[in-house]
Motif scaffolding. Structure first.
Motif, PDB file in Angstrom:
ATOM      1  N   LEU A 112       8.068 -13.655  -5.664  1.00 47.29           N
ATOM      2  CA  LEU A 112       8.897 -12.873  -4.744  1.00 47.29           C
ATOM      3  C   LEU A 112       8.079 -12.008  -3.783  1.00 47.29           C
ATOM      4  O   LEU A 112       8.638 -11.361  -2.897  1.00 47.29           O
ATOM      5  N   LEU A 113       6.753 -11.987  -3.942  1.00 49.97           N
ATOM      6  CA  LEU A 113       5.943 -11.036  -3.180  1.00 49.97           C
ATOM      7  C   LEU A 113       5.965 -11.289  -1.671  1.00 49.97           C
ATOM      8  O   LEU A 113       5.940 -10.336  -0.884  1.00 49.97           O
ATOM      9  N   ASN A 114       5.987 -12.536  -1.250  1.00 52.67           N
ATOM     10  CA  ASN A 114       6.063 -12.809   0.192  1.00 52.67           C
ATOM     11  C   ASN A 114       7.346 -12.228   0.782  1.00 52.67           C
ATOM     12  O   ASN A 114       7.331 -11.642   1.869  1.00 52.67           O
ATOM     13  N   GLN A 115       8.453 -12.380   0.044  1.00 51.56           N
ATOM     14  CA  GLN A 115       9.720 -11.837   0.514  1.00 51.56           C
ATOM     15  C   GLN A 115       9.688 -10.316   0.523  1.00 51.56           C
ATOM     16  O   GLN A 115      10.210  -9.672   1.448  1.00 51.56           O
ATOM     17  N   PHE A 116       9.043  -9.722  -0.495  1.00 50.49           N
ATOM     18  CA  PHE A 116       8.933  -8.264  -0.550  1.00 50.49           C
ATOM     19  C   PHE A 116       8.161  -7.749   0.661  1.00 50.49           C
ATOM     20  O   PHE A 116       8.565  -6.767   1.303  1.00 50.49           O
TER      21      PHE A 116
END
Length: 297
Positions: A112-116
């Protein structure tokens, strides 16, 4: 000339200040995200350091002794000055600190880090992982994931997912043999454990009225992620939580020879620090994590 002294642990002093304010081991433990025994131990270490009794303890309440009142004034000054130093030299907002189990971080959070980053440009995170289900001191974290009995979940906890145990293995062969088709064949295969106690396999097998052979080949890991990786390599059959391997099951990297999952009475929850100690970005991170990570939002 500066006098060299041996000061007490700063966390013990902080625990002392919180306990003085709360006048309750239970309330202080809740605020510090510690167990009552951990709070009691911190106070004991402080009393041993100074050689005095800091609190009068009774069945109904605790109150400061004369020595405790004296230490309270000094400790308040120390923390007030430390706060001033923090404000003076900390030009940048520190990262939001998240404590999470290692396997959950790798399987659920890191994807999920790219979205965060896209949703929260410029915001920093400090992610610390843990392999043990029992945490130590949580006071330094802004949010943390914990493993709880479902009956112990409170209104302050956000459900990530309920535990659902399922056996998984390579879709073509396991231990250089065809996949098992009957439970009676399990003793012929290596069992992979994501914890050193092997309780997940034991709980699942008992739910199927199956007794594991103690002489059966088994490999114990201290991390679900390692058991999953071993299963991907065809080294055995891993018992893990279905949420952790859902993507691998859907893309065919893993399969379940016995797809009947065991719904346990446990769950993983997300909890945020309360009160005035909250991180400046806490509200934003809280909404984002609830939206993208929690099952009930």
């Amino acid at each position: 000339m500066l006098m060299i002294i041996r000061p007490p642990n700063i966390q013990s002093l902080q625990t002392f200040l919180v306990l003085s304010e709360c006048s309750s081991f239970t309330a202080a433990a809740e605020r510090l995200h510690l167990t009552q025994s951990a709070v009691s131990r911190q106070i004991q270490l402080l009393e041993e350091h100074y050689g005095v009794t800091l609190f009068k303890r009774s069945a109904r309440k605790i109150e400061l002794t004369a020595e405790g009142v004296g230490l309270l004034h000094s400790a308040e000054l120390i923390f007030r000055e430390l706060g001033n130093v923090e404000k003076r030299y900390s030009k940048k907002i520190r990262p939001f600190r998240l404590k999470i189990y290692a396997s959950l971080a790798m399987r659920l959070f890191i994807p999920l880090l790219n979205q965060f980053a896209a949703d929260n440009p410029g915001m920093s995170l400090a992610v610390e992982t843990e392999t043990d289900l029992i945490y130590g001191d949580l006071a330094q974290y802004d949010a943390f994931v914990s493993y709880k009995d479902a009956a112990a979940i409170t209104q302050e906890d956000w459900l990530l997912f309920a535990e659902s145990l399922i056996p998984v293995c390579h879709p073509q062969s396991v231990c250089a043999k065809p996949l098992p088709t009957r439970l009676e064949q399990l003793p012929d295969y290596t069992l992979l454990h994501g914890s050193m106690n092997g309780m997940d396999w034991e709980r699942w097998s008992l739910s199927k009225n199956l007794w594991l052979d103690p002489s059966q080949a088994q490999i114990f890991f201290n991390l679900d992620e390692l058991a999953i990786e071993a299963a991907l390599q065809g080294a055995g059959i891993a018992m893990t939580d279905q949420r952790l391997v859902q993507g691998l099951l859907e893309d065919g990297s893993l399969c379940s020879p016995f797809p009947s999952a065991l719904q346990t009475d446990n769950a993983y929850v997300l909890t945020f620090k309360k009160g005035g100690d909250a991180h400046p970005n806490a509200a934003v991170v809280k909404r984002w994590l609830q939206q993208h990570l929690c099952a009930d939002h």
